[in-house]
Design a protein around this motif. Sequence first.
Motif, PDB file in Angstrom:
ATOM      1  N   GLY A 133      41.519  47.028  40.371  1.00  0.00           N
ATOM      2  CA  GLY A 133      40.976  47.368  41.682  1.00  0.00           C
ATOM      3  C   GLY A 133      39.464  47.400  41.755  1.00  0.00           C
ATOM      4  N   GLU A 134      38.770  47.211  40.614  1.00  0.00           N
ATOM      5  CA  GLU A 134      37.314  47.248  40.573  1.00  0.00           C
ATOM      6  C   GLU A 134      36.739  45.830  40.559  1.00  0.00           C
ATOM      7  N   LEU A 135      35.677  45.617  41.333  1.00  0.00           N
ATOM      8  CA  LEU A 135      35.009  44.318  41.345  1.00  0.00           C
ATOM      9  C   LEU A 135      34.360  44.078  39.982  1.00  0.00           C
ATOM     10  N   ALA A 136      34.742  42.980  39.328  1.00  0.00           N
ATOM     11  CA  ALA A 136      34.235  42.676  37.994  1.00  0.00           C
ATOM     12  C   ALA A 136      33.363  41.424  37.966  1.00  0.00           C
ATOM     13  N   ALA A 137      33.570  40.506  38.893  1.00  0.00           N
ATOM     14  CA  ALA A 137      32.783  39.277  38.959  1.00  0.00           C
ATOM     15  C   ALA A 137      32.786  38.775  40.393  1.00  0.00           C
ATOM     16  N   ASP A 138      31.731  38.048  40.767  1.00  0.00           N
ATOM     17  CA  ASP A 138      31.679  37.524  42.134  1.00  0.00           C
ATOM     18  C   ASP A 138      30.804  36.282  42.196  1.00  0.00           C
ATOM     19  N   LEU A 139      30.984  35.518  43.272  1.00  0.00           N
ATOM     20  CA  LEU A 139      30.198  34.313  43.524  1.00  0.00           C
ATOM     21  C   LEU A 139      30.440  33.867  44.963  1.00  0.00           C
ATOM     22  N   GLY A 140      29.569  32.976  45.440  1.00  0.00           N
ATOM     23  CA  GLY A 140      29.737  32.402  46.769  1.00  0.00           C
ATOM     24  C   GLY A 140      29.835  30.892  46.712  1.00  0.00           C
TER      25      GLY A 140
END
Length: 275
Positions: free
Chosen positions: A183-190
Amino acid sequence: MHLTSLGFRTDLIFARFQGIVEDCNDVIRVVNPDNPTHYFGNFLIFERPPQPGDVELWTRRFAELVGTPPQTKHILMGWDVPPRGEAHLQPFLEAGYHLEENVVMSAAALHAPQRPNLTAEMRVIPDTDEAWQALVDNQVACREENSGESEAAYRTFKEGQFRRYRAMVQSGLGFWYGAFVGGELAADLGVYTDGQLLRFQSVGTHPAYRRQGLCGTLVHFAGDHAQRVLCSGPLVIVADDHYFAKDIYAGVGFEVTERQQLLLRRPSASAPNPS
């Protein structure tokens, strides 16, 4: 000026959204009057690489077409790829410029990494204040400690950057994606588009979740979704030539298409008089 570089063509997706992009025959002028300190919002792309005697000429062109202190304190200039002739860099380096080198990678389509993360949940980020704040927090946590910039200054930069990214999502130009562990944000990108090309932005994995296959898995998920929903064109990603991330991108199908070079004079550096 006919711009061929995939790297610069996709850089202009973002420059056009909040600024001015103008073809001046031998050079493309990029300016953002609302944010004159943003490097890639205020720079020049020349048709050819620098030649002997160009330090004074190029510095003067930047002053005329982009700006000078106190509003515009940096100078950033690149040239189209493939280069038309040899780049004569040493005079610029002696004049206080720094050479920035990136690899531009592209793919017609992506495949799953060899060791995908099968436990994390890959999602399109919803357009809520809470979700976008979590993205900024994760990006700040991904900051390299030896970057020379304070965390507070970096957070201010990221908050401004993500206001633009969010506005572009709201305008239908792209999506932001996240990998969630427990449930925790671990990686991101656009991923964003101009209708023909798709460009990845700000790939970041929280230090606590690295080496778990999240980055490659999320890049594959995002690329597949963007090609189905935004456009079916080539995917483009830009990486530091000296950083391991390019190997992760190669592991899902990206190949080096070109090498992007720019000359940067930071605000603290001295430079020749442009007059």
